[in-house]
Design a protein around this motif. Structure first.
Motif, PDB file in Angstrom:
ATOM      1  N   ARG A  42     -19.032   5.052 -28.623  1.00  0.00           N
ATOM      2  CA  ARG A  42     -18.851   4.300 -29.871  1.00  0.00           C
ATOM      3  C   ARG A  42     -19.621   2.974 -29.813  1.00  0.00           C
ATOM      4  O   ARG A  42     -19.461   2.203 -28.863  1.00  0.00           O
ATOM      5  CB  ARG A  42     -17.348   4.057 -30.074  1.00  0.00           C
ATOM      6  N   GLY A  43     -20.467   2.755 -30.820  1.00  0.00           N
ATOM      7  CA  GLY A  43     -21.266   1.522 -30.846  1.00  0.00           C
ATOM      8  C   GLY A  43     -22.679   1.729 -30.329  1.00  0.00           C
ATOM      9  O   GLY A  43     -23.527   0.857 -30.481  1.00  0.00           O
ATOM     10  N   ALA A  44     -22.952   2.875 -29.709  1.00  0.00           N
ATOM     11  CA  ALA A  44     -24.318   3.140 -29.217  1.00  0.00           C
ATOM     12  C   ALA A  44     -24.667   4.608 -29.470  1.00  0.00           C
ATOM     13  O   ALA A  44     -25.256   5.277 -28.624  1.00  0.00           O
ATOM     14  CB  ALA A  44     -24.421   2.820 -27.732  1.00  0.00           C
ATOM     15  N   GLU A  45     -24.322   5.104 -30.654  1.00  0.00           N
ATOM     16  CA  GLU A  45     -24.527   6.530 -30.919  1.00  0.00           C
ATOM     17  C   GLU A  45     -25.994   6.786 -31.271  1.00  0.00           C
ATOM     18  O   GLU A  45     -26.574   6.048 -32.068  1.00  0.00           O
ATOM     19  CB  GLU A  45     -23.650   6.988 -32.101  1.00  0.00           C
ATOM     20  N   PRO A  46     -26.562   7.853 -30.709  1.00  0.00           N
ATOM     21  CA  PRO A  46     -27.928   8.216 -31.087  1.00  0.00           C
ATOM     22  C   PRO A  46     -27.949   8.857 -32.482  1.00  0.00           C
ATOM     23  O   PRO A  46     -26.918   9.330 -32.960  1.00  0.00           O
ATOM     24  CB  PRO A  46     -28.320   9.250 -30.028  1.00  0.00           C
ATOM     25  N   CYS A  47     -29.113   8.863 -33.127  1.00  0.00           N
ATOM     26  CA  CYS A  47     -29.202   9.515 -34.436  1.00  0.00           C
ATOM     27  C   CYS A  47     -30.129  10.729 -34.323  1.00  0.00           C
ATOM     28  O   CYS A  47     -30.692  10.992 -33.262  1.00  0.00           O
ATOM     29  CB  CYS A  47     -29.696   8.538 -35.491  1.00  0.00           C
ATOM     30  N   ALA A  48     -30.295  11.439 -35.441  1.00  0.00           N
ATOM     31  CA  ALA A  48     -31.080  12.686 -35.405  1.00  0.00           C
ATOM     32  C   ALA A  48     -32.559  12.423 -35.677  1.00  0.00           C
ATOM     33  O   ALA A  48     -33.347  13.367 -35.709  1.00  0.00           O
ATOM     34  CB  ALA A  48     -30.517  13.657 -36.433  1.00  0.00           C
ATOM     35  N   ASP A  49     -32.937  11.170 -35.868  1.00  0.00           N
ATOM     36  CA  ASP A  49     -34.319  10.852 -36.232  1.00  0.00           C
ATOM     37  C   ASP A  49     -35.260  11.124 -35.048  1.00  0.00           C
ATOM     38  O   ASP A  49     -35.146  10.493 -33.992  1.00  0.00           O
ATOM     39  CB  ASP A  49     -34.382   9.369 -36.645  1.00  0.00           C
TER      40      ASP A  49
END
Ligand code: FAD
Length: 481
Positions: free
Chosen positions: A258-265
């Motif tokens: 939580r607070g450092a989640e990766p994204c799908a980009d």
């Protein structure tokens, strides 16, 4: 141990995933018939993706303890994995790992291993062997929607087929293997059964995974590259891992609490890898071609449904993620479940499946390996900022400090390396870490100095010496290859 004569029982397993098929293998020798009910309209006869296995898009480590358990249930399955391209990666030397205490050396005796393969391949080989057993059948396109019976006995399940037709299927034993979204706590209440106590510890981990083509010359004999998080820092934790799988590919999983989640980009993927405690994974990725898109997954909470503590009706048990689902970053879900399946087989050998109390005994036996993996996961996850669940107690902090001290000693102590990997590979329970020899080694610390960088072989260093294919922020190269 010799098996009792097989009983006349009919077992219905809910879910044809990895654990459903392992449970079928565990029970088949002791019963008349096992019927697996699977919601997916078909189960592929090749190692290919399937609709209701979204986690297969993410790297899966199969530790020695779990692989041994699967081999015990299905002799020959390891050979099947390796024959179609899986790797048997020696441990500890086949892992480049940067623990919170520093880089691990790679000059110890190899005592364990892990299987590097896609989840589709692991499941396929298991499924093929299980569905060849003469008394196991699978019925696909069948959604289980409830239990039949009462608070004392489960007598079967209600299902819907692809046309939406509802019907009942009778069973002497129902095994819930429907995974982390299992509805059986509700289904048990619906038939007047007990309320199942649940414990949740959720560090809010999100996964982002992608396959890469292994750079030329790294298709085989490649180590796991693992940069774990450090829960002791009081900051969100980022993990980056590369595992060699079949077809000359690397499976890469990045994750953040939580607070450092990766994204799908896709453009941000390798930048995120660089945010791990060391950029080694990012450095390797910059020299590899992507082989597909980025997939994300967020339902990663540790969730334990304490079926073993409830007064369960006879004729019902829950296995795998349906009972205990774990934060995947520790890589123990499949192994804990496979060890649970071996425990289930042993229970079925000792107690006839139709005997009153079988389910309760089996549920206790299954819970043991799951509890061991649970302790390892929540012992770290409780410390991440914003983690949902009970706050760390002084005892939790003491254990965490001891684990840190063990990691420190493991920089240069063969006994500690051995014991830590015994536990990590799920071949020994965590209490081996409290052995007097290990306590002493932890107190003395490492007998060699810290490494100032990763312990890489000349072949691994040569890859890093190649020019990067991309610079950060640039669009990734065309994934088609
Ligand atoms: C991102 C991620 C990474 C992971 N990495 C690792 C790792 O590195 N190492 C490791 O050991 N574990 C890992 N795991 C954990 C591992 O994936 C699980 O422990 C494992 O899949 C559990 O298997 P299962 O058979 O219990 O559940 P699942 O694999 O989820 O299978 C459940 C099956 O039940 C079927 N089903 C569901 N509902 C119904 C219904 N109502 N009727 C009929 N059928 C139904 C589904 O279609 C499916 O086939 C990871 C998990 C995730 C999410």
């Amino acid at each position: 141990m010799t098996a009792l004569p097989s009983s006349d029982a009919r077992v219905v397993v809910l879910g044809g995933g990895l654990v459903g098929t392992l449970a079928a293998a565990a029970l088949a020798p002791s019963v008349r018939e096992v019927l697996i009910l699977e919601h997916d309209s078909a189960l592929p006869d090749t190692p290919s993706p399937r609709a209701r296995l979204p986690q297969a898009a993410h790297a899966h480590m199969l530790w020695a303890g779990g692989a041994d358990a699967m081999e015990e249930l299905l002799p020959g399955v390891t050979g099947d994995w390796l024959a179609v391209g899986a790797h048997r990666i020696p441990i500890p030397n086949g892992m480049v790992s940067f623990s919170a205490a520093g880089w691990f050396r790679r000059s110890w005796a190899d005592t364990h291993y892990l299987i590097g393969a896609s989840r589709n391949l692991i499941d396929w080989a298991v499924r093929e062997r299980v569905l060849r057993l003469p008394n196991v059948r699978v019925q696909t396109g069948t959604k289980v929607c409830g239990l039949e019976g009462d608070a004392a006995h489960v007598l079967g399940v209600a299902v819907r087929d692809t046309q939406g037709e509802r019907r009942l299927i009778a069973a002497d034993l129902v095994v819930d293997a429907t995974g982390r979204n299992s509805k059986s706590t509700q289904w048990l209440r619906d038939i007047g059964g007990p309320q199942i106590r649940e414990t949740v510890v959720d560090a809010g981990v999100r996964y982002a995974s992608r396959k890469y083509w292994a750079p030329q010359g790294t298709e085989t004999g490649w180590p796991v590259i693992h940069i774990p998080a450090d829960p002791g820092q009081g900051e969100p934790g980022i993990v980056a891992t590369i595992i060699s799988i079949e077809n000359g590919q690397w499976h890469v999983s990045l994750s953040g609490t939580r607070g450092a989640e990766p994204c799908a980009d896709e453009d941000l993927y390798e930048e995120f890898a660089r945010r791990a405690r060391h950029p080694l994974v990012a450095e390797f990725l910059a020299r590899a071609e992507p082989a597909g898109e980025v997939s994300v997954f967020s339902r990663t909470a540790n969730r334990r449904r304490h079926f073993e503590q409830a007064r369960l009706p006879d004729g019902f048990i829950a296995v795998g993620d349906a009972a205990t689902s774990l934060n995947p970053v520790y890589g123990h879900g499949m192994s804990a479940a496979a060890l649970g399946a071996v425990a289930l087989r042993e229970q079925a050998r000792r107690t006839p499946v139709l005997a009153p109390g079988f389910a309760s005994k089996a549920q206790h036996a299954i819970a043991r390996p799951a509890a061991a993996a649970w302790m390892l996961a929540v012992g770290q996850d409780r410390f991440y900022p914003g983690a949902i669940g009970r706050r760390p107690t002084p005892a939790d902090r003491l254990v965490a400090r001891y684990v840190h001290r063990l990691n420190h000693a493991a920089i240069g102590n063969a006994l500690v390396v051995r014991k830590l990997t015994d536990v990590m590979a799920m071949r020994r329970p965590a209490h081996v870490l409290a052995h007097p020899g290990v306590l002493l080694a932890a107190a003395l610390g490492p007998s060699t100095p810290q490494l100032d960088g990763p312990a890489l072989t000349p072949k691994e260093r040569e890859v890093l010496a190649r020019p990067p294919l991309r610079t950060l922020g640039a669009a990734p190269a065309n994934p088609a290859k």
